[in-house]
Motif scaffolding. Structure first.
Motif, PDB file in Angstrom:
ATOM      1  N   ILE A   9       0.861  -1.187   0.000  1.00 25.67           N
ATOM      2  CA  ILE A   9       0.000   0.000   0.000  1.00 25.67           C
ATOM      3  C   ILE A   9       0.897   1.236   0.000  1.00 25.67           C
ATOM      4  N   PRO A  10       0.653   2.203  -0.888  1.00 27.86           N
ATOM      5  CA  PRO A  10       1.482   3.419  -0.912  1.00 27.86           C
ATOM      6  C   PRO A  10       1.215   4.286   0.320  1.00 27.86           C
ATOM      7  N   PRO A  11       2.205   5.076   0.748  1.00 28.21           N
ATOM      8  CA  PRO A  11       2.026   5.910   1.933  1.00 28.21           C
ATOM      9  C   PRO A  11       1.335   7.244   1.680  1.00 28.21           C
ATOM     10  N   VAL A  12       1.147   7.612   0.444  1.00 27.05           N
ATOM     11  CA  VAL A  12       0.513   8.901   0.132  1.00 27.05           C
ATOM     12  C   VAL A  12      -0.677   8.695  -0.778  1.00 27.05           C
ATOM     13  N   PRO A  13      -1.700   9.485  -0.646  1.00 26.15           N
ATOM     14  CA  PRO A  13      -1.951  10.395   0.474  1.00 26.15           C
ATOM     15  C   PRO A  13      -2.359   9.608   1.712  1.00 26.15           C
ATOM     16  N   THR A  14      -2.109  10.163   2.866  1.00 25.32           N
ATOM     17  CA  THR A  14      -2.368   9.451   4.122  1.00 25.32           C
ATOM     18  C   THR A  14      -3.834   9.590   4.537  1.00 25.32           C
ATOM     19  N   THR A  15      -4.718   9.143   3.690  1.00 23.91           N
ATOM     20  CA  THR A  15      -6.148   9.271   3.947  1.00 23.91           C
ATOM     21  C   THR A  15      -6.756   8.017   4.562  1.00 23.91           C
ATOM     22  N   ARG A  16      -5.989   6.935   4.611  1.00 28.40           N
ATOM     23  CA  ARG A  16      -6.496   5.677   5.153  1.00 28.40           C
ATOM     24  C   ARG A  16      -5.452   5.037   6.064  1.00 28.40           C
ATOM     25  N   GLY A  17      -5.909   4.130   6.886  1.00 27.21           N
ATOM     26  CA  GLY A  17      -5.034   3.496   7.874  1.00 27.21           C
ATOM     27  C   GLY A  17      -3.852   2.753   7.292  1.00 27.21           C
ATOM     28  N   GLY A  18      -4.076   2.014   6.205  1.00 21.16           N
ATOM     29  CA  GLY A  18      -2.976   1.268   5.598  1.00 21.16           C
ATOM     30  C   GLY A  18      -1.887   2.179   5.069  1.00 21.16           C
ATOM     31  N   ARG A  19      -2.293   3.287   4.506  1.00 22.22           N
ATOM     32  CA  ARG A  19      -1.314   4.262   3.999  1.00 22.22           C
ATOM     33  C   ARG A  19      -0.554   4.913   5.151  1.00 22.22           C
ATOM     34  N   GLN A  20      -1.255   5.206   6.228  1.00 18.17           N
ATOM     35  CA  GLN A  20      -0.601   5.783   7.401  1.00 18.17           C
ATOM     36  C   GLN A  20       0.391   4.791   8.004  1.00 18.17           C
ATOM     37  N   ARG A  21       0.022   3.506   8.042  1.00 18.33           N
ATOM     38  CA  ARG A  21       0.914   2.479   8.577  1.00 18.33           C
ATOM     39  C   ARG A  21       2.184   2.388   7.734  1.00 18.33           C
ATOM     40  N   THR A  22       2.038   2.407   6.413  1.00 17.33           N
ATOM     41  CA  THR A  22       3.208   2.364   5.534  1.00 17.33           C
ATOM     42  C   THR A  22       4.108   3.564   5.786  1.00 17.33           C
ATOM     43  N   GLN A  23       3.509   4.737   5.934  1.00 11.27           N
ATOM     44  CA  GLN A  23       4.293   5.944   6.197  1.00 11.27           C
ATOM     45  C   GLN A  23       5.023   5.843   7.542  1.00 11.27           C
ATOM     46  N   MET A  24       4.348   5.333   8.571  1.00  7.09           N
ATOM     47  CA  MET A  24       4.992   5.209   9.887  1.00  7.09           C
ATOM     48  C   MET A  24       6.139   4.192   9.852  1.00  7.09           C
ATOM     49  N   LEU A  25       5.967   3.090   9.117  1.00 10.40           N
ATOM     50  CA  LEU A  25       7.057   2.116   8.975  1.00 10.40           C
ATOM     51  C   LEU A  25       8.259   2.736   8.280  1.00 10.40           C
ATOM     52  N   TYR A  26       7.999   3.474   7.203  1.00 12.56           N
ATOM     53  CA  TYR A  26       9.092   4.135   6.490  1.00 12.56           C
ATOM     54  C   TYR A  26       9.813   5.130   7.400  1.00 12.56           C
ATOM     55  N   ASN A  27       9.054   5.937   8.123  1.00 15.37           N
ATOM     56  CA  ASN A  27       9.656   6.936   9.008  1.00 15.37           C
ATOM     57  C   ASN A  27      10.495   6.281  10.105  1.00 15.37           C
ATOM     58  N   ALA A  28       9.992   5.176  10.682  1.00 13.68           N
ATOM     59  CA  ALA A  28      10.737   4.486  11.741  1.00 13.68           C
ATOM     60  C   ALA A  28      12.043   3.910  11.198  1.00 13.68           C
ATOM     61  N   LEU A  29      11.986   3.280  10.042  1.00 14.28           N
ATOM     62  CA  LEU A  29      13.203   2.718   9.458  1.00 14.28           C
ATOM     63  C   LEU A  29      14.185   3.804   9.040  1.00 14.28           C
ATOM     64  N   SER A  30      13.667   4.928   8.569  1.00  7.16           N
ATOM     65  CA  SER A  30      14.533   6.037   8.137  1.00  7.16           C
ATOM     66  C   SER A  30      15.301   6.650   9.299  1.00  7.16           C
ATOM     67  N   ARG A  31      14.745   6.559  10.495  1.00  4.17           N
ATOM     68  CA  ARG A  31      15.456   7.078  11.668  1.00  4.17           C
ATOM     69  C   ARG A  31      16.656   6.203  12.017  1.00  4.17           C
ATOM     70  N   VAL A  32      16.627   4.935  11.639  1.00  2.00           N
ATOM     71  CA  VAL A  32      17.697   4.001  11.974  1.00  2.00           C
ATOM     72  C   VAL A  32      18.758   3.931  10.885  1.00  2.00           C
ATOM     73  N   GLY A  33      18.345   4.042   9.619  1.00  3.02           N
ATOM     74  CA  GLY A  33      19.310   3.939   8.523  1.00  3.02           C
ATOM     75  C   GLY A  33      18.712   4.386   7.202  1.00  3.02           C
ATOM     76  N   LYS A  34      19.491   4.260   6.156  1.00  2.00           N
ATOM     77  CA  LYS A  34      19.022   4.625   4.817  1.00  2.00           C
ATOM     78  C   LYS A  34      17.941   3.639   4.391  1.00  2.00           C
ATOM     79  N   THR A  35      16.806   4.162   3.982  1.00  2.00           N
ATOM     80  CA  THR A  35      15.669   3.313   3.623  1.00  2.00           C
ATOM     81  C   THR A  35      15.267   3.550   2.176  1.00  2.00           C
ATOM     82  N   ASP A  36      15.310   2.489   1.390  1.00  2.00           N
ATOM     83  CA  ASP A  36      14.827   2.531   0.021  1.00  2.00           C
ATOM     84  C   ASP A  36      13.414   1.972   0.001  1.00  2.00           C
ATOM     85  N   PHE A  37      12.658   2.372  -0.993  1.00  2.00           N
ATOM     86  CA  PHE A  37      11.237   2.069  -1.045  1.00  2.00           C
ATOM     87  C   PHE A  37      10.916   1.409  -2.379  1.00  2.00           C
TER      88      PHE A  37
END
Length: 106
Positions: A9-37
């Motif tokens: 599920i794409p993270p944008v636009p964040t209008t639904r729960g699945g998209r928000q979850r994808t965005q939060m996963l990306y943000n969490a991983l990006s804080r730890v290291g380089k994250t490709d999508f």
């Protein structure tokens, strides 16, 4: 550390729960290291959303798949085909490794 996130599920636009979850996963991983999508979804995205993913989420690949139907002979084959391109990308870029630190970040 480097991560490859392969959501369905794409993270944008964040209008639904699945998209928000994808965005939060990306943000969490990006804080730890380089994250490709690598987006692997059955939704055809407009060019504007793909451009946003390239700019904001380091989009390295996109695969659009079509499911024949639910609960039949195609299911096993389709699930293997859906991930073929993402696995191919990972094989070409050998810097992706499992990490215990990723679990802590999530």
């Amino acid at each position: 550390m480097r991560f490859l996130l392969i959501p369905l599920i794409p993270p944008v636009p964040t209008t639904r729960g699945g998209r928000q979850r994808t965005q939060m996963l990306y943000n969490a991983l990006s804080r730890v290291g380089k994250t490709d999508f690598f987006l692997n979804c059955k939704v055809v995205l407009p060019v504007s959303e793909l451009n946003e993913l390239r700019a904001d989420y380091n989009l390295v690949g996109f695969h659009h798949y079509v499911e024949k139907s639910e609960g039949n002979l195609w299911d096993g084959m389709i699930s293997r085909v859906k991930n073929k391109e993402a696995r191919s990308y990972m094989a070409r870029n050998l810097s992706y490794n499992p990490s215990k630190d990723a679990i802590k970040a999530l």
